[in-house]
Design a protein around this motif. Structure first.
Motif, PDB file in Angstrom:
ATOM      1  N   VAL A 158      -2.184  11.108  12.221  1.00  0.00           N
ATOM      2  CA  VAL A 158      -2.427  12.307  13.023  1.00  0.00           C
ATOM      3  C   VAL A 158      -3.116  11.954  14.331  1.00  0.00           C
ATOM      4  CG1 VAL A 158      -3.597  14.534  13.076  1.00  0.00           C
ATOM      5  CG2 VAL A 158      -2.551  13.743  10.957  1.00  0.00           C
ATOM      6  N   LYS A 159      -4.022  10.991  14.281  1.00  0.00           N
ATOM      7  CA  LYS A 159      -4.793  10.639  15.470  1.00  0.00           C
ATOM      8  C   LYS A 159      -3.907  10.150  16.605  1.00  0.00           C
ATOM      9  CE  LYS A 159      -8.850   8.081  17.008  1.00  0.00           C
ATOM     10  NZ  LYS A 159     -10.071   7.381  16.577  1.00  0.00           N
ATOM     11  N   PHE A 160      -2.917   9.316  16.259  1.00  0.00           N
ATOM     12  CA  PHE A 160      -2.079   8.719  17.298  1.00  0.00           C
ATOM     13  C   PHE A 160      -0.662   9.278  17.348  1.00  0.00           C
ATOM     14  CE2 PHE A 160      -5.326   5.456  16.359  1.00  0.00           C
ATOM     15  CZ  PHE A 160      -5.909   5.387  17.620  1.00  0.00           C
ATOM     16  N   GLY A 161      -0.322  10.134  16.386  1.00  0.00           N
ATOM     17  CA  GLY A 161       0.955  10.826  16.423  1.00  0.00           C
ATOM     18  C   GLY A 161       2.173   9.983  16.126  1.00  0.00           C
ATOM     19  N   LEU A 162       2.087   9.117  15.117  1.00  0.00           N
ATOM     20  CA  LEU A 162       3.244   8.320  14.723  1.00  0.00           C
ATOM     21  C   LEU A 162       3.114   7.900  13.261  1.00  0.00           C
ATOM     22  CD1 LEU A 162       2.940   4.785  16.434  1.00  0.00           C
ATOM     23  CD2 LEU A 162       1.051   6.318  15.942  1.00  0.00           C
ATOM     24  N   VAL A 163       4.170   7.323  12.720  1.00  0.00           N
ATOM     25  CA  VAL A 163       4.188   6.914  11.320  1.00  0.00           C
ATOM     26  C   VAL A 163       3.392   5.617  11.180  1.00  0.00           C
ATOM     27  CG1 VAL A 163       5.630   6.376   9.326  1.00  0.00           C
ATOM     28  CG2 VAL A 163       6.459   7.952  11.077  1.00  0.00           C
ATOM     29  N   LYS A 164       2.610   5.536  10.119  1.00  0.00           N
ATOM     30  CA  LYS A 164       1.738   4.376   9.905  1.00  0.00           C
ATOM     31  C   LYS A 164       2.060   3.730   8.567  1.00  0.00           C
ATOM     32  CE  LYS A 164      -3.230   3.277   9.855  1.00  0.00           C
ATOM     33  NZ  LYS A 164      -4.581   3.879   9.993  1.00  0.00           N
ATOM     34  N   PHE A 165       2.241   2.418   8.596  1.00  0.00           N
ATOM     35  CA  PHE A 165       2.522   1.653   7.379  1.00  0.00           C
ATOM     36  C   PHE A 165       1.361   0.714   7.078  1.00  0.00           C
ATOM     37  CE2 PHE A 165       6.663   2.840   9.051  1.00  0.00           C
ATOM     38  CZ  PHE A 165       7.333   3.257   7.906  1.00  0.00           C
ATOM     39  N   ASN A 166       0.894   0.750   5.840  1.00  0.00           N
ATOM     40  CA  ASN A 166      -0.185  -0.114   5.376  1.00  0.00           C
ATOM     41  C   ASN A 166       0.324  -0.918   4.177  1.00  0.00           C
ATOM     42  OD1 ASN A 166      -2.040   1.314   7.206  1.00  0.00           O
ATOM     43  ND2 ASN A 166      -1.962   2.969   5.713  1.00  0.00           N
ATOM     44  N   PRO A 167       1.113  -1.968   4.423  1.00  0.00           N
ATOM     45  CA  PRO A 167       1.836  -2.644   3.346  1.00  0.00           C
ATOM     46  C   PRO A 167       0.978  -3.299   2.277  1.00  0.00           C
ATOM     47  CG  PRO A 167       2.752  -3.209   5.491  1.00  0.00           C
ATOM     48  CD  PRO A 167       1.454  -2.522   5.737  1.00  0.00           C
ATOM     49  N   ILE A 168      -0.265  -3.691   2.619  1.00  0.00           N
ATOM     50  CA  ILE A 168      -1.120  -4.333   1.619  1.00  0.00           C
ATOM     51  C   ILE A 168      -2.337  -3.472   1.296  1.00  0.00           C
ATOM     52  CG2 ILE A 168      -0.340  -6.679   2.136  1.00  0.00           C
ATOM     53  CD1 ILE A 168      -2.893  -7.092   3.755  1.00  0.00           C
ATOM     54  N   ALA A 169      -2.165  -2.168   1.403  1.00  0.00           N
ATOM     55  CA  ALA A 169      -3.271  -1.247   1.136  1.00  0.00           C
ATOM     56  C   ALA A 169      -3.849  -1.428  -0.261  1.00  0.00           C
ATOM     57  CB  ALA A 169      -2.813   0.199   1.329  1.00  0.00           C
ATOM     58  N   ASP A 170      -2.996  -1.784  -1.218  1.00  0.00           N
ATOM     59  CA  ASP A 170      -3.443  -1.906  -2.602  1.00  0.00           C
ATOM     60  C   ASP A 170      -3.838  -3.331  -2.984  1.00  0.00           C
ATOM     61  OD1 ASP A 170      -0.832  -2.801  -2.347  1.00  0.00           O
ATOM     62  OD2 ASP A 170      -0.210  -2.126  -4.339  1.00  0.00           O
ATOM     63  N   TRP A 171      -3.811  -4.244  -2.051  1.00  0.00           N
ATOM     64  CA  TRP A 171      -4.178  -5.629  -2.344  1.00  0.00           C
ATOM     65  C   TRP A 171      -5.694  -5.798  -2.395  1.00  0.00           C
ATOM     66  CZ3 TRP A 171      -1.142 -10.258   0.117  1.00  0.00           C
ATOM     67  CH2 TRP A 171       0.183 -10.222  -0.327  1.00  0.00           C
ATOM     68  N   THR A 172      -6.130  -6.777  -3.158  1.00  0.00           N
ATOM     69  CA  THR A 172      -7.537  -7.185  -3.162  1.00  0.00           C
ATOM     70  C   THR A 172      -7.690  -8.344  -2.183  1.00  0.00           C
ATOM     71  OG1 THR A 172      -7.182  -8.822  -4.906  1.00  0.00           O
ATOM     72  CG2 THR A 172      -7.765  -6.567  -5.595  1.00  0.00           C
ATOM     73  N   SER A 173      -8.935  -8.679  -1.891  1.00  0.00           N
ATOM     74  CA  SER A 173      -9.204  -9.832  -1.041  1.00  0.00           C
ATOM     75  C   SER A 173      -8.654 -11.107  -1.678  1.00  0.00           C
ATOM     76  CB  SER A 173     -10.708  -9.972  -0.801  1.00  0.00           C
ATOM     77  OG  SER A 173     -10.989 -11.119  -0.029  1.00  0.00           O
TER      78      SER A 173
END
Length: 230
Positions: A158-173
């Motif tokens: 919403v902040k930047f007005g485009l689609v955002k992908f977070n491919p490793i959002a569920d990864w641990t360090s």
């Protein structure tokens, strides 16, 4: 594609790719949104995604925000990665030089108003570059900070007005470092010196044993994000 169609697509994709690999999500993302870019900070997460993206879509733009305040090790990591992959990162700079910023807002703004400094040197340049794309990829992970805990792998920014992908959002360090070691990736040597999260040199310190991994960012201020992610 109208907004309702895009929202439905994002919602379906977030559910579909929640358990998918980063490779599968990136493959879909670059096919569905050819006008896509990746924001690289040269941290551990981002060197993983650069490697994946170079294997899947080497023509996709990868940019970095050059605040003019990065550690020399960060710039050296950039140079080594460019040589290794045979590519160039897109350099995005603030409108103000450090000298102009000091004249307009006072010397060493990061010490008195770090959020204002981040806005000038990071958020405003990011807003400008993202305006040229319809989607972007980031390396954020849910367990990095409470502010990122609810990040979806596919969402509307919403902040930047485009689609955002977070491919490793569920990864641990641990998963990040497993990939780095398995593929023998170039990474910022500051990570070996107790810098799990690396930002500008002026606002980043070493993390002490038992501290939160992001405790080294803006130490002494009630601030955990530079404003790039909601």
């Amino acid at each position: 594609m109208n907004l309702l169609e895009k929202e439905a697509l994002i919602s379906d994709a977030a559910e579909t790719f929640e358990t998918a690999s980063p490779e599968d999500l990136i493959q879909w993302a670059v096919a569905k949104f050819p006008n896509i870019t990746f924001a690289c900070s040269f941290g551990a997460e981002d060197v993983v995604l650069v490697d994946i993206l170079q294997k899947i879509s080497p023509s996709t733009d990868i940019f970095y925000l050059d605040t003019d305040l990065h550690f020399k090790e960060t710039y050296e990591t950039r140079d080594r990665m460019e040589a290794h992959y045979g590519m160039k990162f897109v350099r995005v700079s603030p409108k103000l030089t450090l000298e102009e910023q000091a004249t307009q807002h006072g010397d060493e703004l990061w010490k008195s108003e770090p959020t204002a400094c981040c806005n000038i040197r990071k958020v405003e340049p990011l807003t400008a570059i993202l305006g040229q794309y319809e989607a972007w990829i980031t390396g954020i992970r849910r367990d990095q900070a409470p502010t990122r805990a609810n990040s979806k792998k596919v969402e509307y920014d919403v902040k930047f007005g485009l689609v955002k992908f977070n491919p490793i959002a569920d990864w641990t360090s641990e998963q990040v470092w497993d990939y780095i070691r398995e593929h023998n990736l170039i990474y910022n040597p500051l990570h070996d010196q107790y810098y799990p999260s690396i930002g500008c040199e002026k606002c980043t310190r070493q993390v002490l044993p038992g501290e939160d991994p992001r405790a080294g960012r803006w130490s002494g201020f009630e601030k955990t994000e530079c404003g790039l992610h909601k």
